[in-house]
Write an enzyme that holds these catalytic residues in place. Structure first.
Site, PDB file in Angstrom:
ATOM      1  N   MET A 182       0.819  -1.212   0.000  1.00  0.00           N
ATOM      2  CA  MET A 182       0.000   0.000   0.000  1.00  0.00           C
ATOM      3  C   MET A 182       0.855   1.265   0.000  1.00  0.00           C
ATOM      4  SD  MET A 182      -1.295  -2.652   1.655  1.00  0.00           S
ATOM      5  CE  MET A 182      -2.739  -3.685   1.397  1.00  0.00           C
ATOM      6  N   HIS A 183       2.172   1.128   0.143  1.00  0.00           N
ATOM      7  CA  HIS A 183       3.023   2.303   0.254  1.00  0.00           C
ATOM      8  C   HIS A 183       3.646   2.658  -1.095  1.00  0.00           C
ATOM      9  CE1 HIS A 183       3.509   1.454   4.848  1.00  0.00           C
ATOM     10  NE2 HIS A 183       2.320   1.884   4.523  1.00  0.00           N
ATOM     11  N   GLU A 274       7.218  -5.995  15.113  1.00  0.00           N
ATOM     12  CA  GLU A 274       6.568  -4.906  14.388  1.00  0.00           C
ATOM     13  C   GLU A 274       5.638  -4.074  15.271  1.00  0.00           C
ATOM     14  OE1 GLU A 274       6.408  -3.216  11.776  1.00  0.00           O
ATOM     15  OE2 GLU A 274       7.575  -4.231  10.215  1.00  0.00           O
TER      16      GLU A 274
END
Lengths: 478, 95
Positions: A182-183, A274
């Site tokens: 998505m980046h 994360e």
């Protein structure tokens, strides 16, 4: 006053009592990661930490937790350290309105003082690298600004991207890099790989605090981060041209790496603890080859601890996630009052909105999921009335507990996209998504018994002032 | 602090990768202060570690089960993002 580099920001933190210089000797592991982890547990006034006495190193200088509290986030935006969270978000929104602010191009960046080229390149010679969490596959760069351009349109600076992506140090000149689909960098890499070309990149380490914020802000594809930094700083962002790649990098960086993401290469990366509070990996990921290092004399290595929330990353990207979602929703629905998407980078978001008619609130919730950021996040969107403050979680819980009837208020959408790091997704990257409509039903969706709300008495506002004054006077007598 | 092995003044020896038990690894770095630590990287699973890290990170015997990688884990690791098809109309299209 805006900061042009990390050093001036650290000095400002120090002046405000928000930087703790640890002078006693510490081990690189587990001390540096454990101290940064511990700083996240110290609450809203947690300081940044600075280390310069690390076992085995001759001249390591390491800063962690620079953004890791509401006080520090406020100082990064040159606000009083006690500024409440919602006011920090409000100010972020106000400054966003000044976008775009053209960059200031500066010559002679301090990082040009020292250069390592070609065979001289050795990341370990410049960076005091260390491991954060036990299960991490190696040492990581996790707070750098990675700059790339669209290979199909390399002269279009609106498409020049500045983003933060985790990078594992896998060799003296070799990094693994995670481009979340998505980046924007994933779009650049995909275009380059379809052409069979390497993707030139610059990696800027140790930056002014607003650069770190915009690099983690989900802007539109053609919204340049440096011009947003100018708006948020209240002054143009100073940038300089990186000598090997020609990419624009912050003038004030401590260290600039230049190289390429090698076309069509994948190599084992991770796992890495994360922001989801879970490890992700190991997977075969792209590889970044470093061909040149430029750095200040005696550079400061900035790193960020992340793991079980809340950690520094949640402060760094909290308001930065709320504001673009707010702006994008407001563009279509001016009834939207506020967005709190500070939980796990907006995997859960709370939106307060007025309602035009029955069904409107859930449409706003669905729209949040189809914003650019929402495609990878917004797994759960809670929609509340316009008079419920989404930053006041007791109010949100009240709305959830009284306004929701699961028979009619849940919208459960199958097989939606989410970032693969979401540990609940199955297969990774696919999940159901849920809108919880916690607004008061309005016509024609007439149901429930909401016609007689108990409201604060009209005189109570004056009494708040009166009691506050009395309490202050009593305090003065003591 | 555990920087030496058995009081010899030398970094603790490492015989296999803590994570995947492979025997081949490279030395990525040595401490700027001589003889304090080395950074090693496994050739097979690319795990890297400093020789002075706690045993739970630097010793096969103490490395937690949940973080270990088998040959199969390594061979079957997914590719992310998948490598796209080459565009046929680009100079690199014949690669």
């Amino acid at each position: 006053m805006s900061y042009d580099d990390l050093r001036s920001y650290l000095a400002a933190l120090d002046r405000q009592g928000q930087l703790l210089h640890v002078t006693e000797r510490v081990d690189p592991e587990p001390d540096l990661g454990a101290a940064a982890n511990a700083a996240n547990r110290l609450g809203e006034r947690a300081p940044a930490l600075y280390f310069d006495n690390v076992t085995g190193f001759e001249s390591a200088r390491i800063a962690v937790n620079a953004h890791g509290s509401w006080a520090n986030h406020a100082i990064a935006f040159d606000l009083p350290p006690e500024t409440p969270t919602r006011d920090q978000v409000r100010e972020f929104i106000r400054r966003w309105e000044n976008f775009p602010v053209a960059v200031e191009r500066r010559q002679d960046p301090p990082w040009a003082e020292n250069t390592l080229d070609g065979a001289e390149v050795n990341l370990f010679d410049v960076l005091p690298l260390f491991r954060l969490n036990d299960g991490d596959g190696g040492f990581y760069l996790d707070k750098a600004a990675v700059v790339s351009r669209d290979p199909e349109d390399p002269d279009n600076l609106d498409r020049q991207n500045v983003g933060t992506y985790r990078m594992e140090v896998k060799g003296t000149n070799r990094l693994g890099l995670q481009p979340v689909p998505m980046h924007d960098i994933a779009l650049h890499l995909d275009a380059a790989e379809r052409r069979g070309e390497d993707l030139p990149v610059a990696v800027a380490l140790g930056n002014d605090p607003v650069i770190s914020v915009v690099a983690g802000t989900p802007l539109g594809y053609e919204q340049p981060e440096y011009e947003m930094a100018g708006a948020l700083r209240g002054a143009p962002a100073p940038v300089s041209r990186a000598p090997r790649t020609g990419l624009d990098v912050p003038w004030g960086s401590e260290v600039v790496l230049e190289g390429v993401i090698e076309s069509r290469e994948r190599e084992l990366e991770g796992p890495f603890g994360e922001f989801t509070g879970h490890y992700s990996g190991g997977r075969n990921m792209p590889v970044l080859r470093v061909d040149r290092i430029s750095h200040r004399t005696d550079p400061i290595f900035e790193s960020l601890y992340l793991g079980m929330p809340w950690t520094e990353v949640d402060y760094l990207i909290g308001p930065a996630t709320c504001v673009p979602l707010y702006q994008q929703l407001r563009a279509d629905f001016p009834e939207v009052r506020a967005v709190n998407a500070m939980y796990t980078h907006g995997l859960l978001a709370i939106v307060s909105t007025g309602r035009r008619y029955g069904g409107f609130a859930r449409a706003v919730g669905l729209r949040a999921m189809t914003t650019p950021h929402g495609l990878g996040y917004c797994k759960t969107v809670i929609v509340v009335d316009e008079d419920v403050d989404p930053f006041d979680l007791p109010q949100v819980m009240w709305a959830l507990s009284t306004k929701v009837n699961p028979a009619r208020d849940l919208v459960n959408l199958p097989n939606m996209s989410v970032l693969e790091l979401d540990p609940g997704s199955q297969p990774p990257g696919i999940t159901n998504k849920l809108v919880i409509d916690a607004t008061t039903p309005v016509a024609p969706d007439e149901r429930g018994h909401y016609g007689q709300p108990v409201t604060d008495l009209p005189e109570s506002a004056a009494w708040i002032d009166r009691l506050t004054t009395l309490l202050a006077e009593r305090g003065g007598d003591r | 602090m555990n920087t030496t092995h058995g009081g010899t003044g030398q970094p603790a020896p490492t015989t296999v990768c803590p994570r995947c038990a492979a025997a081949e690894f490279d030395e990525l770095a040595v401490s700027p202060v001589p003889g304090v630590w080395r950074v090693l990287r496994c050739d097979r699973c690319l795990y890297s570690w400093r020789t002075t890290e706690p045993a739970r990170r630097s010793s096969r015997a103490a490395y937690p089960e949940r973080f270990r990688m088998s040959r199969r884990d390594i061979d079957e690791a997914p590719h992310l993002p998948p490598v796209p098809d080459i565009r046929e109309d680009t100079p690199g299209g014949d690669r």
